[in-house]
Design a protein around this motif. Structure first.
Motif, mmCIF file in Angstrom:
data_model
loop_
_atom_site.group_PDB
_atom_site.id
_atom_site.type_symbol
_atom_site.label_atom_id
_atom_site.label_comp_id
_atom_site.label_asym_id
_atom_site.label_seq_id
_atom_site.Cartn_x
_atom_site.Cartn_y
_atom_site.Cartn_z
ATOM 1 N N ASN A 3 40.858 13.627 51.297
ATOM 2 C CA ASN A 3 39.817 14.465 50.705
ATOM 3 C C ASN A 3 38.456 13.907 51.153
ATOM 4 N N PHE A 4 37.379 14.490 50.656
ATOM 5 C CA PHE A 4 36.066 14.100 51.195
ATOM 6 C C PHE A 4 35.603 12.729 50.689
ATOM 7 N N GLN A 5 36.375 12.144 49.757
ATOM 8 C CA GLN A 5 36.065 10.787 49.300
ATOM 9 C C GLN A 5 36.853 9.752 50.107
ATOM 10 N N ASN B 70 38.649 24.217 61.601
ATOM 11 C CA ASN B 70 38.118 24.520 60.266
ATOM 12 C C ASN B 70 38.805 25.777 59.743
ATOM 13 N N ALA B 71 39.552 25.624 58.656
ATOM 14 C CA ALA B 71 40.245 26.762 58.040
ATOM 15 C C ALA B 71 39.706 27.003 56.632
ATOM 16 N N THR B 72 38.428 26.694 56.419
ATOM 17 C CA THR B 72 37.763 27.010 55.149
ATOM 18 C C THR B 72 36.672 28.044 55.438
ATOM 19 N N PRO B 73 36.121 28.669 54.384
ATOM 20 C CA PRO B 73 35.003 29.602 54.631
ATOM 21 C C PRO B 73 33.662 28.895 54.814
ATOM 22 N N VAL B 74 33.671 27.560 54.789
ATOM 23 C CA VAL B 74 32.409 26.814 54.867
ATOM 24 C C VAL B 74 31.766 27.020 56.246
ATOM 25 N N GLY B 75 30.532 27.522 56.221
ATOM 26 C CA GLY B 75 29.844 27.840 57.487
ATOM 27 C C GLY B 75 29.545 29.324 57.596
ATOM 28 N N ASN C 38 41.007 18.154 52.764
ATOM 29 C CA ASN C 38 40.705 19.232 51.812
ATOM 30 C C ASN C 38 40.083 18.678 50.550
ATOM 31 N N ARG C 39 39.214 19.501 49.958
ATOM 32 C CA ARG C 39 38.561 19.161 48.698
ATOM 33 C C ARG C 39 39.608 18.798 47.646
ATOM 34 N N THR C 40 40.636 19.622 47.521
ATOM 35 C CA THR C 40 41.675 19.432 46.502
ATOM 36 C C THR C 40 42.922 18.842 47.173
ATOM 37 N N ILE D 255 40.848 21.247 58.536
ATOM 38 C CA ILE D 255 40.027 21.156 57.335
ATOM 39 C C ILE D 255 40.319 22.392 56.492
ATOM 40 N N GLY D 256 40.725 22.171 55.232
ATOM 41 C CA GLY D 256 41.102 23.278 54.359
ATOM 42 C C GLY D 256 42.607 23.295 54.154
ATOM 43 N N ALA D 257 43.028 23.855 53.017
ATOM 44 C CA ALA D 257 44.461 23.875 52.713
ATOM 45 C C ALA D 257 44.844 25.166 51.983
ATOM 46 N N GLY D 258 44.230 26.274 52.386
ATOM 47 C CA GLY D 258 44.587 27.578 51.820
ATOM 48 C C GLY D 258 45.593 28.296 52.722
ATOM 49 N N GLY D 259 45.644 29.621 52.603
ATOM 50 C CA GLY D 259 46.611 30.419 53.364
ATOM 51 C C GLY D 259 46.399 30.323 54.863
ATOM 52 N N ALA D 260 45.152 30.365 55.307
ATOM 53 C CA ALA D 260 44.864 30.311 56.749
ATOM 54 C C ALA D 260 45.284 28.958 57.308
ATOM 55 N N SER D 261 44.984 27.904 56.549
ATOM 56 C CA SER D 261 45.349 26.554 56.969
ATOM 57 C C SER D 261 46.875 26.450 57.114
ATOM 58 N N ASP E 228 45.901 18.203 46.018
ATOM 59 C CA ASP E 228 47.185 18.843 45.681
ATOM 60 C C ASP E 228 47.565 19.916 46.692
ATOM 61 N N LYS E 229 46.556 20.696 47.112
ATOM 62 C CA LYS E 229 46.855 21.794 48.053
ATOM 63 C C LYS E 229 47.206 21.234 49.428
ATOM 64 N N ALA E 230 46.532 20.150 49.808
ATOM 65 C CA ALA E 230 46.859 19.506 51.089
ATOM 66 C C ALA E 230 48.279 18.942 51.014
ATOM 67 N N PRO F 38 28.634 20.694 54.316
ATOM 68 C CA PRO F 38 29.222 19.489 53.709
ATOM 69 C C PRO F 38 30.128 18.675 54.643
ATOM 70 N N PHE F 39 30.417 19.162 55.859
ATOM 71 C CA PHE F 39 31.387 18.449 56.695
ATOM 72 C C PHE F 39 30.693 17.391 57.567
ATOM 73 N N PRO F 40 31.392 16.278 57.828
ATOM 74 C CA PRO F 40 30.760 15.159 58.564
ATOM 75 C C PRO F 40 30.716 15.428 60.073
HETATM 76 P P1 ATR Z 1 42.417 31.489 52.990
HETATM 77 O O1 ATR Z 1 43.627 32.234 52.503
HETATM 78 O O2 ATR Z 1 41.463 32.321 53.773
HETATM 79 O O3 ATR Z 1 42.774 30.222 53.680
HETATM 80 P P2 ATR Z 1 41.946 30.204 50.469
HETATM 81 O O4 ATR Z 1 43.413 30.202 50.237
HETATM 82 O O5 ATR Z 1 41.033 30.619 49.361
HETATM 83 O O6 ATR Z 1 41.565 31.124 51.688
HETATM 84 O O7 ATR Z 1 41.533 28.734 50.998
HETATM 85 C C1 ATR Z 1 40.229 28.363 51.239
HETATM 86 C C2 ATR Z 1 40.177 26.864 51.599
HETATM 87 O O8 ATR Z 1 38.797 26.529 51.821
HETATM 88 C C3 ATR Z 1 40.664 25.936 50.506
HETATM 89 O O9 ATR Z 1 41.284 24.827 51.109
HETATM 90 C C4 ATR Z 1 39.367 25.502 49.816
HETATM 91 O O10 ATR Z 1 39.395 24.201 49.243
HETATM 92 P P3 ATR Z 1 40.140 23.920 47.835
HETATM 93 O O11 ATR Z 1 41.608 23.892 48.155
HETATM 94 O O12 ATR Z 1 39.610 22.623 47.382
HETATM 95 O O13 ATR Z 1 39.770 25.067 46.932
HETATM 96 C C5 ATR Z 1 38.425 25.456 50.975
HETATM 97 N N1 ATR Z 1 37.030 25.618 50.553
HETATM 98 C C6 ATR Z 1 36.458 26.754 50.063
HETATM 99 N N2 ATR Z 1 35.156 26.521 49.800
HETATM 100 C C7 ATR Z 1 34.902 25.222 50.099
HETATM 101 C C8 ATR Z 1 33.751 24.372 50.034
HETATM 102 N N3 ATR Z 1 32.564 24.844 49.607
HETATM 103 N N4 ATR Z 1 33.869 23.096 50.453
HETATM 104 C C9 ATR Z 1 35.047 22.618 50.912
HETATM 105 N N5 ATR Z 1 36.181 23.358 50.983
HETATM 106 C C10 ATR Z 1 36.110 24.639 50.597
#
Ligand code: ATR
Length: 289
Positions: A184-186, A201-206, A159-161, A134-140, A163-165, A213-215
């Motif tokens: 995505n969540f839809q 989980n590789a997002t900051p959610v939590g 992932n929410r977005t 879950i998530g598509a940023g740097g950590a993911s 494109d990043k996934a 927001p996660f199921p």
């Molecule tokens: P990091 O480098 O620590 O991975 P990041 O590159 O900012 O940080 O990535 C954060 C990830 O958490 C992203 O995938 C982000 O989703 P988006 O790509 O849609 O921005 C996801 N994220 C952050 N806050 C979120 C939230 N409230 N709900 C769902 N996803 C979230």
């Protein structure tokens, strides 16, 4: 006690902001334990000064290395003289080793830290497994590449977005024989969670208390559930997984092992893991109180 003198070797962490970093605590505990004349310092650098700061570390003679954290893990790449193949595939660097009077060599120990935690503390072997990140940023990205290198069978990215996934999907399918699906969540989330062995989980959610927001209702006891967050140690995802009887792993050990791998790159000495772990746990306990 650390004794700083003219021969002290310096390492540190560059990022912004850095008030909450725990890296100095566990690295300095290790130097102290091994009686090494080294010191790990925070180097908070605002974005407008980043170019100057990265040249600064090159010319300071006693600097041996730096960890790089948000928001510079990707931005630092063009300034490096050499980048490990692993960091190149991930596209991010979290550890720089300064060699030969100012050559900057970049590594990524985040993925390795995750895999060590997963196998040593989680007892989970990712080979041929199906994984949901879950998530598509740097950590993911670091986790996805390290899992693909370990031979997972299938990867799903939620992932929410989208494109990043998609960016991670194309990176993985062009480098590895691993099937990748994005959601995505839809999307149909039952489909997303089905036939999955490992959830990460590789997002900051939590991290902060808000509506989650996660199921989590889709988690079952067959899942191995991993959250990269370490503050709090028990996120709503980890709590839900425990309630279902699933095995879990929090982000503390990944933080520890990525730091331990950087320690080894800089010092060429095996890091005292248990000393570092205790320092981290003590620091988190203190922060809680
Ligand atoms: P990091 O480098 O620590 O991975 P990041 O590159 O900012 O940080 O990535 C954060 C990830 O958490 C992203 O995938 C982000 O989703 P988006 O790509 O849609 O921005 C996801 N994220 C952050 N806050 C979120 C939230 N409230 N709900 C769902 N996803 C979230």
């Amino acid at each position: 006690m650390l004794k700083i003198n003219g021969k002290t070797k310096l390492v540190g962490i560059m990022g912004y902001p850095l008030e909450h970093t725990l890296s100095p605590i566990f690295h300095n505990a290790a130097f102290n334990y091994l009686d090494l004349n080294w010191c790990y310092i925070p180097i908070p650098v605002e974005e407008k000064f980043f170019d100057k700061a990265k040249e600064g570390i090159r010319v300071i003679k006693n600097f041996v290395g730096v960890n790089i954290t948000m928001p510079y893990k990707e931005k630092v790449l063009p300034c490096l003289d050499e980048i490990s193949s692993y960091a190149q595939v991930i596209g991010a660097v979290n550890t720089i080793h300064i060699v030969d009077n100012g050559r900057l060599v970049g590594y990524n120990t985040d993925g390795r830290g995750f895999l060590t935690a997963l196998s040593q503390d989680g007892g989970f072997n990712p080979k041929n497994k199906n994984v949901l990140i879950i998530g598509a940023g740097g950590a993911s990205r670091a986790v996805a590449v390290s899992l693909a290198l370990s031979g997972i069978k299938k990867l799903k990215i939620l992932n929410r977005t989208l494109d990043k996934a998609e960016a991670i999907r194309s990176k993985i399918i062009s480098n590895f024989a691993c099937e990748v699906e994005i959601f995505n969540f839809q999307s149909n989330l039952e489909n997303c969670f089905s036939s999955i062995d490992l959830i990460v989980n590789a997002t900051p959610v939590g991290m902060v208390k808000e509506e989650y927001p996660f199921p989590v209702e889709l988690i079952s006891r067959e899942h191995f559930v991993c959250d990269l967050i370490y503050e709090p140690l028990e996120t709503p995802l980890i709590r839900a997984a425990k309630e279902k009887g699933a095995k879990t792993l929090n982000g503390l050990n990944m933080l520890l092992y990525q730091g331990a791998a950087a320690f080894k790159i800089w010092t060429h000495i095996d890091p005292p893991i248990e000393v570092m772990r205790k320092a981290l746990e003590d620091a988190l306990e203190l922060k809680k109180n």
